[in-house]
Design a protein around this motif. Structure first.
Motif, PDB file in Angstrom:
ATOM      1  N   VAL A  65       0.829  -1.204   0.000  1.00  9.65           N
ATOM      2  CA  VAL A  65       0.000   0.000   0.000  1.00  9.65           C
ATOM      3  C   VAL A  65       0.866   1.257   0.000  1.00  9.65           C
ATOM      4  CG1 VAL A  65      -1.599   1.381   1.392  1.00  9.65           C
ATOM      5  CG2 VAL A  65      -2.030  -1.068   1.039  1.00  9.65           C
ATOM      6  N   LYS A  66       1.922   1.269   0.805  1.00 11.33           N
ATOM      7  CA  LYS A  66       2.788   2.453   0.895  1.00 11.33           C
ATOM      8  C   LYS A  66       3.472   2.744  -0.445  1.00 11.33           C
ATOM      9  CE  LYS A  66       3.820   2.668   5.848  1.00 11.33           C
ATOM     10  NZ  LYS A  66       2.656   1.870   6.243  1.00 11.33           N
ATOM     11  N   GLU A  67       3.871   1.699  -1.163  1.00 13.99           N
ATOM     12  CA  GLU A  67       4.479   1.903  -2.481  1.00 13.99           C
ATOM     13  C   GLU A  67       3.488   2.573  -3.435  1.00 13.99           C
ATOM     14  OE1 GLU A  67       6.023  -1.756  -4.023  1.00 13.99           O
ATOM     15  OE2 GLU A  67       7.982  -1.450  -3.073  1.00 13.99           O
ATOM     16  N   ILE A  68       2.252   2.131  -3.408  1.00 11.49           N
ATOM     17  CA  ILE A  68       1.221   2.721  -4.274  1.00 11.49           C
ATOM     18  C   ILE A  68       0.949   4.163  -3.876  1.00 11.49           C
ATOM     19  CG2 ILE A  68      -1.209   2.579  -4.933  1.00 11.49           C
ATOM     20  CD1 ILE A  68      -0.982  -0.466  -4.532  1.00 11.49           C
ATOM     21  N   GLU A  69       0.865   4.411  -2.583  1.00 17.82           N
ATOM     22  CA  GLU A  69       0.606   5.772  -2.104  1.00 17.82           C
ATOM     23  C   GLU A  69       1.698   6.729  -2.558  1.00 17.82           C
ATOM     24  OE1 GLU A  69      -1.891   5.092   2.042  1.00 17.82           O
ATOM     25  OE2 GLU A  69       0.305   5.054   2.101  1.00 17.82           O
ATOM     26  N   GLN A  70       2.945   6.291  -2.495  1.00 13.42           N
ATOM     27  CA  GLN A  70       4.059   7.147  -2.908  1.00 13.42           C
ATOM     28  C   GLN A  70       4.045   7.383  -4.417  1.00 13.42           C
ATOM     29  OE1 GLN A  70       7.552   5.193  -1.398  1.00 13.42           O
ATOM     30  NE2 GLN A  70       7.061   5.630   0.745  1.00 13.42           N
ATOM     31  N   GLU A  71       3.746   6.344  -5.185  1.00 13.91           N
ATOM     32  CA  GLU A  71       3.749   6.483  -6.641  1.00 13.91           C
ATOM     33  C   GLU A  71       2.633   7.406  -7.123  1.00 13.91           C
ATOM     34  OE1 GLU A  71       3.311   3.775 -10.720  1.00 13.91           O
ATOM     35  OE2 GLU A  71       3.339   2.803  -8.741  1.00 13.91           O
ATOM     36  N   TYR A  72       1.456   7.298  -6.527  1.00 14.84           N
ATOM     37  CA  TYR A  72       0.289   8.048  -7.010  1.00 14.84           C
ATOM     38  C   TYR A  72      -0.031   9.278  -6.163  1.00 14.84           C
ATOM     39  CZ  TYR A  72      -0.776   4.415 -10.394  1.00 14.84           C
ATOM     40  OH  TYR A  72      -0.714   3.559 -11.463  1.00 14.84           O
ATOM     41  N   GLN A  73       0.715   9.452  -5.072  1.00 10.24           N
ATOM     42  CA  GLN A  73       0.428  10.574  -4.176  1.00 10.24           C
ATOM     43  C   GLN A  73      -1.048  10.598  -3.784  1.00 10.24           C
ATOM     44  OE1 GLN A  73       2.939  12.869  -2.883  1.00 10.24           O
ATOM     45  NE2 GLN A  73       3.959  10.998  -3.571  1.00 10.24           N
ATOM     46  N   HIS A  74      -1.524   9.418  -3.412  1.00 11.23           N
ATOM     47  CA  HIS A  74      -2.940   9.257  -3.073  1.00 11.23           C
ATOM     48  C   HIS A  74      -3.039   8.386  -1.819  1.00 11.23           C
ATOM     49  CE1 HIS A  74      -7.246   8.917  -4.847  1.00 11.23           C
ATOM     50  NE2 HIS A  74      -7.279   8.738  -3.547  1.00 11.23           N
ATOM     51  N   PRO A  75      -2.839   8.978  -0.632  1.00 11.73           N
ATOM     52  CA  PRO A  75      -2.866   8.184   0.607  1.00 11.73           C
ATOM     53  C   PRO A  75      -4.236   7.561   0.859  1.00 11.73           C
ATOM     54  CG  PRO A  75      -1.932  10.376   0.972  1.00 11.73           C
ATOM     55  CD  PRO A  75      -2.548  10.393  -0.387  1.00 11.73           C
ATOM     56  N   LEU A  76      -4.242   6.332   1.324  1.00 14.22           N
ATOM     57  CA  LEU A  76      -5.507   5.679   1.653  1.00 14.22           C
ATOM     58  C   LEU A  76      -6.229   6.399   2.786  1.00 14.22           C
ATOM     59  CD1 LEU A  76      -5.181   1.784   1.465  1.00 14.22           C
ATOM     60  CD2 LEU A  76      -6.368   3.353  -0.069  1.00 14.22           C
ATOM     61  N   SER A  77      -5.464   7.116   3.597  1.00 12.10           N
ATOM     62  CA  SER A  77      -6.086   7.857   4.696  1.00 12.10           C
ATOM     63  C   SER A  77      -7.037   8.943   4.184  1.00 12.10           C
ATOM     64  CB  SER A  77      -5.010   8.497   5.580  1.00 12.10           C
ATOM     65  OG  SER A  77      -4.214   9.397   4.828  1.00 12.10           O
ATOM     66  N   GLU A  78      -6.880   9.323   2.924  1.00 10.89           N
ATOM     67  CA  GLU A  78      -7.742  10.339   2.332  1.00 10.89           C
ATOM     68  C   GLU A  78      -8.937   9.726   1.601  1.00 10.89           C
ATOM     69  OE1 GLU A  78      -5.422  12.877  -0.151  1.00 10.89           O
ATOM     70  OE2 GLU A  78      -4.092  13.535   1.480  1.00 10.89           O
ATOM     71  N   VAL A  79      -8.999   8.402   1.542  1.00 14.76           N
ATOM     72  CA  VAL A  79     -10.103   7.720   0.861  1.00 14.76           C
ATOM     73  C   VAL A  79     -11.237   7.524   1.862  1.00 14.76           C
ATOM     74  CG1 VAL A  79     -10.838   5.636  -0.344  1.00 14.76           C
ATOM     75  CG2 VAL A  79      -8.547   6.579  -0.749  1.00 14.76           C
ATOM     76  N   ASP A  80     -12.280   8.307   1.724  1.00  9.61           N
ATOM     77  CA  ASP A  80     -13.410   8.259   2.650  1.00  9.61           C
ATOM     78  C   ASP A  80     -14.691   8.522   1.872  1.00  9.61           C
ATOM     79  OD1 ASP A  80     -15.257   8.459   4.666  1.00  9.61           O
ATOM     80  OD2 ASP A  80     -14.042   9.741   5.956  1.00  9.61           O
ATOM     81  N   PRO A  81     -15.252   7.491   1.233  1.00  8.71           N
ATOM     82  CA  PRO A  81     -16.457   7.684   0.426  1.00  8.71           C
ATOM     83  C   PRO A  81     -17.620   8.305   1.196  1.00  8.71           C
ATOM     84  CG  PRO A  81     -15.476   5.553  -0.059  1.00  8.71           C
ATOM     85  CD  PRO A  81     -14.746   6.107   1.124  1.00  8.71           C
ATOM     86  N   LEU A  82     -17.769   7.953   2.465  1.00  2.92           N
ATOM     87  CA  LEU A  82     -18.866   8.503   3.247  1.00  2.92           C
ATOM     88  C   LEU A  82     -18.742  10.010   3.391  1.00  2.92           C
ATOM     89  CD1 LEU A  82     -21.400   7.705   4.843  1.00  2.92           C
ATOM     90  CD2 LEU A  82     -19.969   7.562   6.887  1.00  2.92           C
ATOM     91  N   ALA A  83     -17.533  10.485   3.697  1.00  2.54           N
ATOM     92  CA  ALA A  83     -17.317  11.930   3.801  1.00  2.54           C
ATOM     93  C   ALA A  83     -17.488  12.607   2.453  1.00  2.54           C
ATOM     94  CB  ALA A  83     -15.920  12.204   4.362  1.00  2.54           C
ATOM     95  N   ALA A  84     -17.033  11.943   1.380  1.00  6.48           N
ATOM     96  CA  ALA A  84     -17.182  12.513   0.037  1.00  6.48           C
ATOM     97  C   ALA A  84     -18.656  12.650  -0.333  1.00  6.48           C
ATOM     98  CB  ALA A  84     -16.452  11.637  -0.975  1.00  6.48           C
ATOM     99  N   LEU A  85     -19.462  11.677   0.074  1.00  9.85           N
ATOM    100  CA  LEU A  85     -20.905  11.767  -0.174  1.00  9.85           C
ATOM    101  C   LEU A  85     -21.502  13.001   0.507  1.00  9.85           C
ATOM    102  CD1 LEU A  85     -22.429   8.167   0.120  1.00  9.85           C
ATOM    103  CD2 LEU A  85     -22.604   9.736  -1.815  1.00  9.85           C
ATOM    104  N   ALA A  86     -21.083  13.240   1.725  1.00 11.81           N
ATOM    105  CA  ALA A  86     -21.620  14.368   2.491  1.00 11.81           C
ATOM    106  C   ALA A  86     -21.237  15.707   1.866  1.00 11.81           C
ATOM    107  CB  ALA A  86     -21.139  14.294   3.936  1.00 11.81           C
ATOM    108  N   ARG A  87     -20.121  15.737   1.149  1.00 11.55           N
ATOM    109  CA  ARG A  87     -19.660  16.986   0.534  1.00 11.55           C
ATOM    110  C   ARG A  87     -20.292  17.249  -0.825  1.00 11.55           C
ATOM    111  NH1 ARG A  87     -14.491  15.025   2.289  1.00 11.55           N
ATOM    112  NH2 ARG A  87     -14.066  14.338   0.141  1.00 11.55           N
ATOM    113  N   ARG A  88     -20.908  16.247  -1.430  1.00 12.24           N
ATOM    114  CA  ARG A  88     -21.413  16.408  -2.786  1.00 12.24           C
ATOM    115  C   ARG A  88     -22.519  17.459  -2.858  1.00 12.24           C
ATOM    116  NH1 ARG A  88     -23.634  13.508  -6.302  1.00 12.24           N
ATOM    117  NH2 ARG A  88     -22.166  13.996  -7.971  1.00 12.24           N
TER     118      ARG A  88
END
Length: 283
Positions: free
Chosen positions: A200-223
């Motif tokens: 997971v850490k290798e993917i996060e570094q390559e894509y600059q997309h931390p899993l800690s920022e993946v929160d579909p529930l919060a994203a729904l609330a912001r829509r």
């Protein structure tokens, strides 16, 4: 291997203990090789080989992206609805819905995620899918609405493309609690969590997309755009209770079904009616 992990709902397997011992030992003795092996095992989806009859008039087109060529499928005329499948799925699962979208006066565009269906790639993960989605949107033009199944919902909600901010979103059997559910499934398989974390850490570094920022529930609330969820109460792979929790924000609507499970719901009258309802209300 990955589909056996992600779609395995059993709590115990005789091989679980051996898998844990083996992967922990491998990671300790040869960490680089273990990470490469884990990436292949954990991030390789099963290609969907189901022979789904293509609708009359369906146009196939390969779209080049930084994540490889994606196979897209277009049907109908009018404003574009973009359709996304889930993990180890393919756009062919969406052909029945594409016919309904086209019949309502829209253009339905579905595509195979990287490493799925007829798209290029051998491994897949959420940051790769999000990047591919964002590039695809740039290619196909303005999006009127989005339909996403299963993990595709987490992909849509993780994108920050401005073209998705205000459009209607139809989520079908979505994986709302994505990160905890992902880790729980890998842990349930017996796989070394320390090794999985390293991948997971290798993917996060390559894509600059931390899993800690993946929160579909919060994203729904912001829509700001309307969101409608269609979810079967007995879904074994994406918990219905998470969609019920999402619908309590006062803006996300939920239609609950019975007896359709995680896959059959894609070709159900309940979903077709939900699309007609959402598309008409958003026009």
């Amino acid at each position: 291997m990955s589909s056996k992990i992600y779609f395995n709902t059993r709590r115990f397997s005789p091989s679980k203990w051996l898998l844990g011992i083996g992967t922990r030992l491998h990671h300790g003795l040869a960490p680089r090789h273990a990470r490469r092996t884990a990436s292949r095992l954990l991030l390789t989806p099963q290609r969907n080989q189901r022979d789904q009859a293509a609708p009359e008039g369906l146009v196939r087109q390969a779209v080049h992206t930084g994540e490889g060529q994606l196979m897209s499928y277009r049907l109908g005329q009018g404003p574009v609805w973009l359709l996304m499948h889930g993990w180890s799925g393919s756009a062919s699962q969406l052909f029945p819905l594409m016919e309904q979208v086209a019949a309502q006066g829209f253009t339905a565009i579905a595509y195979d995620h990287p490493a799925h269906g007829n798209s290029e790639g051998s491994t897949g993960h959420l940051p790769r899918f999000v990047r591919a989605l964002d590039e695809l949107i740039e290619r196909v033009g303005p999006i009127h609405g989005v339909m996403a199944h299963s993990m595709g919902g987490a992909v849509a909600l993780s994108s920050r493309h401005p073209g998705l901010e205000h459009c209607p979103l139809l989520l079908v059997a979505p994986v709302i609690d994505y990160v905890p559910q992902l880790y729980a499934m890998v842990a349930r398989s017996g796989y070394s969590m320390r090794l999985f974390d390293a991948v997971v850490k290798e993917i996060e570094q390559e894509y600059q997309h931390p899993l800690s920022e993946v929160d579909p529930l919060a994203a729904l609330a912001r829509r700001s755009g309307p969101t409608l969820i269609v979810h079967d109460e007995a879904d074994r792979f994406a918990p219905h209770k998470d969609s019920l929790r999402a619908s309590q924000d006062g803006r996300t609507r939920l239609i609950s079904t019975q007896g359709l499970g995680h896959g059959r719901i894609l070709a159900s009258p309940a979903l077709f009616a939900a699309f007609a309802q959402l598309s008409q209300s958003a026009s």
